[in-house]
Scaffold this motif. Structure first.
Motif, PDB file in Angstrom:
ATOM      1  N   LEU A  45      20.143  37.293  14.786  1.00 43.96           N
ATOM      2  CA  LEU A  45      21.029  38.295  14.197  1.00 43.96           C
ATOM      3  C   LEU A  45      20.985  38.281  12.674  1.00 43.96           C
ATOM      4  CD1 LEU A  45      23.973  38.144  16.716  1.00 43.96           C
ATOM      5  CD2 LEU A  45      22.371  40.022  16.335  1.00 43.96           C
ATOM      6  N   HIS A  48      18.306  40.516  11.668  1.00 46.17           N
ATOM      7  CA  HIS A  48      18.582  41.936  11.893  1.00 46.17           C
ATOM      8  C   HIS A  48      19.821  42.419  11.129  1.00 46.17           C
ATOM      9  CE1 HIS A  48      15.745  41.279  15.164  1.00 46.17           C
ATOM     10  NE2 HIS A  48      15.521  42.573  15.078  1.00 46.17           N
ATOM     11  N   GLU A  49      20.229  41.662  10.157  1.00 47.01           N
ATOM     12  CA  GLU A  49      21.381  42.022   9.340  1.00 47.01           C
ATOM     13  C   GLU A  49      20.965  43.120   8.378  1.00 47.01           C
ATOM     14  OE1 GLU A  49      25.212  41.931   8.147  1.00 47.01           O
ATOM     15  OE2 GLU A  49      24.382  40.914   9.863  1.00 47.01           O
ATOM     16  N   PRO A  50      21.719  44.143   8.105  1.00 47.73           N
ATOM     17  CA  PRO A  50      23.079  44.430   8.563  1.00 47.73           C
ATOM     18  C   PRO A  50      23.144  45.355   9.774  1.00 47.73           C
ATOM     19  CG  PRO A  50      22.566  45.921   6.769  1.00 47.73           C
ATOM     20  CD  PRO A  50      21.327  45.057   7.004  1.00 47.73           C
ATOM     21  N   GLY A  52      22.151  44.939  13.051  1.00 47.13           N
ATOM     22  CA  GLY A  52      22.604  44.331  14.295  1.00 47.13           C
ATOM     23  C   GLY A  52      21.791  44.802  15.483  1.00 47.13           C
ATOM     24  N   SER A  84      31.253  41.966  16.389  1.00 51.44           N
ATOM     25  CA  SER A  84      30.770  42.982  17.325  1.00 51.44           C
ATOM     26  C   SER A  84      31.516  44.279  17.055  1.00 51.44           C
ATOM     27  CB  SER A  84      30.986  42.540  18.768  1.00 51.44           C
ATOM     28  OG  SER A  84      32.353  42.400  19.053  1.00 51.44           O
ATOM     29  N   ILE A  92      27.325  46.506  19.537  1.00 46.10           N
ATOM     30  CA  ILE A  92      26.335  46.012  18.589  1.00 46.10           C
ATOM     31  C   ILE A  92      26.847  44.688  18.026  1.00 46.10           C
ATOM     32  CG2 ILE A  92      25.077  46.464  16.437  1.00 46.10           C
ATOM     33  CD1 ILE A  92      24.396  48.444  18.656  1.00 46.10           C
ATOM     34  N   TYR A  93      26.005  43.668  18.061  1.00 53.24           N
ATOM     35  CA  TYR A  93      26.347  42.360  17.511  1.00 53.24           C
ATOM     36  C   TYR A  93      25.651  42.184  16.174  1.00 53.24           C
ATOM     37  CZ  TYR A  93      28.405  41.223  21.959  1.00 53.24           C
ATOM     38  OH  TYR A  93      29.214  41.223  23.065  1.00 53.24           O
ATOM     39  N   ARG A  94      26.406  41.635  15.223  1.00 51.65           N
ATOM     40  CA  ARG A  94      25.892  41.367  13.885  1.00 51.65           C
ATOM     41  C   ARG A  94      26.320  39.962  13.470  1.00 51.65           C
ATOM     42  NH1 ARG A  94      27.698  46.593  14.016  1.00 51.65           N
ATOM     43  NH2 ARG A  94      26.182  48.158  13.365  1.00 51.65           N
ATOM     44  N   SER A  95      25.533  39.349  12.606  1.00 51.85           N
ATOM     45  CA  SER A  95      25.948  38.055  12.073  1.00 51.85           C
ATOM     46  C   SER A  95      27.106  38.281  11.112  1.00 51.85           C
ATOM     47  CB  SER A  95      24.785  37.375  11.357  1.00 51.85           C
ATOM     48  OG  SER A  95      24.360  38.161  10.272  1.00 51.85           O
ATOM     49  N   ASN A  96      27.989  37.308  11.036  1.00 54.37           N
ATOM     50  CA  ASN A  96      29.087  37.350  10.077  1.00 54.37           C
ATOM     51  C   ASN A  96      28.661  36.484   8.896  1.00 54.37           C
ATOM     52  OD1 ASN A  96      31.397  37.281   8.586  1.00 54.37           O
ATOM     53  ND2 ASN A  96      32.731  36.623  10.246  1.00 54.37           N
TER      54      ASN A  96
END
Length: 149
Positions: A45, A48-50, A52, A84, A92-96
């Motif tokens: 993730l 794939h930032e930002p 997601g 998410s 959609i999941y994204r890293s924080n």
């Protein structure tokens, strides 16, 4: 490890108290990343930032069974390392990235006493610095400041 630590690590909320990362939250985040599948999810993730990606793409990319992936994602979300968002019927999941910065800041502040050079964490080449969006990697990073207790 003490039983109380395990309970705290598995049940910590995603919001630190008073905006500061606390020891239980740091333990939760480190415990979440200490599992191979979850570490692979987080690394994927970050790449794939930002934008997601969906859970299905995550499962297919890292080779995780679909029926266990939701547990891994939930643990990472509770640890403050993933976010998410729902877009129609898709999640959609994204890293924080802020969560990771908070964790790194906690480790530098609490473990290196605010002196990253003690742990050899000073990066001479700003393009190799972690946790910065690709567009900001050439900009110099601010120095870590010691947090007040």
């Amino acid at each position: 490890m003490r039983k109380s630590m395990l309970a705290v690590a598995s049940h910590a909320s995603t919001r630190p108290v008073q905006g500061e990362l606390t020891e239980p939250h740091a333990i939760s985040a480190l415990a979440a990343l200490a599992q191979p599948t979850r570490l692979a999810i987080f690394r994927l993730l970050i790449k794939h930032e930002p934008v997601g990606i969906t859970a299905g793409v995550i499962a297919d990319t890292i080779g995780a069974p679909h029926n266990t992936l939701s547990s891994h994602l939930a643990i990472l979300v509770r640890a403050g390392l993933l976010r998410s968002t729902r877009e129609g019927r898709t999640i959609i999941y994204r890293s924080n990235v802020e969560g990771m910065r908070d964790l790194i800041g906690f480790l530098i502040s609490e473990c290196c006493d605010g002196h990253p050079e003690l742990c050899n964490l000073v990066v001479e080449d700003a393009s190799r610095a972690c946790c910065l969006p690709a567009s900001n990697r050439s900009k110099p990073r601010p120095k870590a400041s010691k947090r007040k207790a």
